[in-house]
Design a protein around this motif. Sequence first.
Motif, short mmCIF file in Angstrom:
data_model
loop_
_atom_site.label_atom_id
_atom_site.label_comp_id
_atom_site.label_asym_id
_atom_site.label_seq_id
_atom_site.Cartn_x
_atom_site.Cartn_y
_atom_site.Cartn_z
N LEU A 77 0.80 -1.22 0.00
CA LEU A 77 0.00 0.00 0.00
C LEU A 77 0.83 1.27 0.00
CD1 LEU A 77 -2.95 -0.92 2.39
CD2 LEU A 77 -2.74 -1.19 -0.09
N ASP A 91 0.07 4.25 -2.61
CA ASP A 91 -0.37 5.55 -2.09
C ASP A 91 0.53 6.68 -2.59
OD1 ASP A 91 -2.09 7.14 -0.38
OD2 ASP A 91 -0.38 7.33 0.99
N ASN A 130 -6.27 6.53 -4.47
CA ASN A 130 -6.33 5.93 -3.14
C ASN A 130 -7.76 5.60 -2.72
OD1 ASN A 130 -7.41 8.44 -2.53
ND2 ASN A 130 -5.71 9.09 -1.22
N ILE A 137 -7.99 2.19 -0.07
CA ILE A 137 -6.59 2.32 0.35
C ILE A 137 -6.43 3.38 1.43
CG2 ILE A 137 -4.29 3.02 -0.41
CD1 ILE A 137 -4.89 1.77 -3.11
N ARG A 138 -7.08 4.52 1.24
CA ARG A 138 -6.96 5.60 2.21
C ARG A 138 -7.48 5.18 3.58
NH1 ARG A 138 -10.00 8.88 -0.12
NH2 ARG A 138 -11.85 8.59 1.16
#
Length: 408
Positions: A122, A126, A133, A182-183
């Motif tokens: 990740l 990112d 994200n 992802i965030r």
Amino acid sequence: MRRKIVLSLFLIIHMFILSGCWSNNELTDLAFVMAVGFDKGEDGKLVGTFQIVNPGNVAGGVEGGSMGQGPAVTVYKATGKNIYEVTRQASSKLSRILYYSHPNLVVIEDKLAKEEGLYRVLDALDRDIQFRNTAKVVIAHETKAEDILKITTPIDKIPANKIMKALDFSEKLWGGHVTVNIREVLESLTVPGKEAIIPAFKVTGNVKEGKNIGNLDNTEPKAELSADGLAIFKGDNMIDWVDKRKARGIVWTLDKIKETNVPVDWGDKKDVISYQVIREKTKVTSDVSKGEPVLSILIRVKGNIGEVDVPINLKDRYVRNEIDKKVEKKIKQQVHASIKHAQSNQSDIFGFGENIYRNHPQAWDRLQKNWNEEHFPELKVKISVDASIMRTGLKNNPYLYQMKNNSE
């Protein structure tokens, strides 16, 4: 004269500012990546899988209409020591530039998540200026991420879209999953007092046949993709997994339930009344008593009666109150079991520590050092549930009740 000089300078400056798209690429030079997957190779290297759309086989035919006869996507695989090397190796196999502005999905093998952790994957994604994200993250449970991305899907021609929609509908209608991007995962890894959970996916059936386009020609596919509970993390390492039934207690606590079904027992008969949740609100509050934290969870639920397989009178207030109490008991049991499970794993996936951190910062300064190992496993949690029936559907009493009255 002065005006001409100013105008000339103005035009010269704008020649540099409006010099065109310096990084433009033709659409025919781009390979649109719809999903990426990462596995752990035998030598410890990363194995990256890239699901790339075939425009000629998808245009006008993602949900129907005319399309080419070939597969909607092509999958490429590459190996490297890190994400950067994997993507460069993959680029050498294509005649187009890998374009990452479209990926909606990142699939991570459970073995990789357990042994290497999430940061290895990740962090690079990112940092990438192209990669969004907001892409959803899933764990490949007891299978490889490569297999997840290679299975052909009959209704949604692009497998990544099938996974996304299955997660959304499962979260909305069943309540056994939560979708995370992802965030959100990175926030869970960095916020004090909170651990990450990520939905899992699996392949059922014959994986080898499921990878062939012939899988689309069967009324019953040889292999299918399906949501499969939640992966539990501590730090950035996966430590456990729970199936979708046990996961509902987690989802209740996180206030993520949208709709679900609560089966209710009546007498000696199991699961004979179906309570359909249509509205839910969970509130978590924290307090510190004699130096020890205490959490309180209040869940308010409203729902409809969806099915009744026993002869009961739903017009009777006593009967309706009994159903409410049974629903409250069932939800409380699910939440209690999920909390005990998380405490046994020493992983605060509910963010109870974060709640204390925000509302009692002085107490958190003392508790945070050994929160997961000492304080969270012994945390006292009070659970209250308030359920009520809004409607009984198009009928009040079930046919069984009417038949029973007619026979008497």
